[in-house]
Design an enzyme around this catalytic site. Sequence first.
Site, PDB file in Angstrom:
ATOM      1  N   VAL A 279     101.565  61.244  13.145  1.00  0.00           N
ATOM      2  CA  VAL A 279     100.674  60.093  13.025  1.00  0.00           C
ATOM      3  C   VAL A 279     100.501  59.796  11.555  1.00  0.00           C
ATOM      4  O   VAL A 279     100.628  60.681  10.702  1.00  0.00           O
ATOM      5  CB  VAL A 279      99.305  60.349  13.690  1.00  0.00           C
ATOM      6  CG1 VAL A 279      99.442  60.396  15.194  1.00  0.00           C
ATOM      7  CG2 VAL A 279      98.675  61.633  13.181  1.00  0.00           C
ATOM      8  N   SER A 280     100.194  58.538  11.243  1.00  0.00           N
ATOM      9  CA  SER A 280     100.185  58.108   9.851  1.00  0.00           C
ATOM     10  C   SER A 280      98.928  58.508   9.114  1.00  0.00           C
ATOM     11  O   SER A 280      98.921  58.657   7.902  1.00  0.00           O
ATOM     12  CB  SER A 280     100.358  56.592   9.780  1.00  0.00           C
ATOM     13  OG  SER A 280     101.583  56.224  10.351  1.00  0.00           O
ATOM     14  N   THR A 281      97.804  58.649   9.816  1.00  0.00           N
ATOM     15  CA  THR A 281      96.546  58.953   9.144  1.00  0.00           C
ATOM     16  C   THR A 281      95.797  60.029   9.902  1.00  0.00           C
ATOM     17  O   THR A 281      96.008  60.235  11.100  1.00  0.00           O
ATOM     18  CB  THR A 281      95.640  57.709   9.049  1.00  0.00           C
ATOM     19  OG1 THR A 281      95.288  57.290  10.372  1.00  0.00           O
ATOM     20  CG2 THR A 281      96.362  56.570   8.340  1.00  0.00           C
TER      21      THR A 281
END
Length: 557
Positions: free
Chosen positions: A30-32
């Site tokens: 996931v990006s964050t």
Amino acid sequence: MARPRTAPKRKVKRAVDAFAARKAVLYARVSTADQEREGFSIPAQIKLLQEYAALNDINVVSEHIDVETAKKAGRTEFEAMLAYLRRHPTVRIILVEKTDRLYRNFKDYVTLDELDVEVHLVKEGVVLSAESRSSEKFMHGIKVLMAKNYIDNLSEEARKGMNEKAAQGYWPTLAPLGYRNVRNDVGKKVIEIDPETAPIIVQLFDLCGTGNYSMKELAGKARELGLKYRRSGKPVGTSTLLYVLRNRIYTGSYEWNGKLYRGLHAPIISLETWENAQEIIDGRSAANLRAKPVEFTYTGLMTCGHCGCAIVAELKKKKYIYYHCTGFKGKCPEPYVRQEILDTYFENVLARLRLDDEVFGLVQRALREGHADERRDREARKEKLIAEASQLQDRLDMIYLDKVEGRITAEFHDRISVTWRDERARAIRGLELLSNADDAYVDDSIALLDVVRTAHKGFADMAVGHKRRALNLVLSNCSWADGSLSVGFREPFGMLEELSKNALLLGGQISTAGDCHDSLVTPTGIEPDFGDTTGDRRGNKPLFFNSQLALDYPPLP
């Protein structure tokens, strides 16, 4: 008595265990950290990949999960996965949800290509390996390019948020030396004076204002006073000290993206002290003024094909530009070459990347339909964030009525409402990012592909900066020797060049076959066999142009 002869033992080749040959690593990302805490991405990815492995008799021997951005290469678990694959040559399968979960920059793409692994993009229904068709590799390379544009789009939205924070009077990034990052009473990130380093900053400005110290001597004073970098704990260098003395933030104002803002933080020094330091520094550098350097189109883009040294440019008679080998390794036989000749060669190279309007429309449609799944995921996330923001607003309204009617104290209301406001603001920011980045990266990628396929038209008349950006995007490993240019195409443009070349050989037309719009086929209905191509391990296909251009140029001065 002779010993009876025994039948010779046959060497039986061990059969490869089919189950062992189907070992795989699982990768999710996931990006964050916010997405990971919300829990809607990582568990869903792992469940999907495990179900896929079970249905296809694949044994998952290692799982790797990253919760961080892929803007820069060097993700922790991604690197661990690469190390695992190198240590276990029998594991040659990677299971991942989709393209942008695995890599979002070209360095990761090339690294995995060198490992010769089989990548299963489960949600996209694609399996990529060395035996994949050229059209599949081309489409996959375009998706990698689109993913990079997508993360660049998100970065742009983050920059917009920082610009807005700067306009409100809050320093939007890491506090400079002399200040520290804290949260104020309402939970907002701000900067405040650091009682340990701020007195040192004041002393350094005072010493600089006397005019009796050089920058090197001031750096020595800073080390004596104990000014150090926060993370490493090492003494600050001369360049860092110059940045400190040039920084207006210590007066209570600051510059951000070329604009001057009045900050809400407390100043460390007066404006007069800062301006006095600038006059001293400017006076010392007045004698070191240099002429503005000339920007050359191909400097840094080529090497010499004879010795591997750089090809550099020289301006003759203030109007003629010649390129030559630096001769760093000794005298080089390569003669000087005019820039106009190189313009023609590079224009011919870019002309190899061409798709007619029909094929370009095919690629455009395939890319848009291939990302319908991505859009559905995005819409689901937007709905989740809208519901979350609405729920938090309802809570804020209710707790405010409770305060007005006296059911709760004002202190309790303020403490609880701050947390809910921050959570609602975070949900709204996430919603804005998803809305602004909805399909922009798809459109940008298609527009970029359109520009590349027509970049050869009017190339010689382009501005220098535009030429350099186009060539850096498309080409790599360029060299010049004996009047010939050798280049390598970056992926996916190498696949595009092969596709264009084969389309030209087969009559210049590529059409669809039935509803299989995602497979590029020839007019005969058979996919073109691009065969084995020579090139380096990064997939760069060398092209050679040996025609000599007889142009009427003035002789070298």
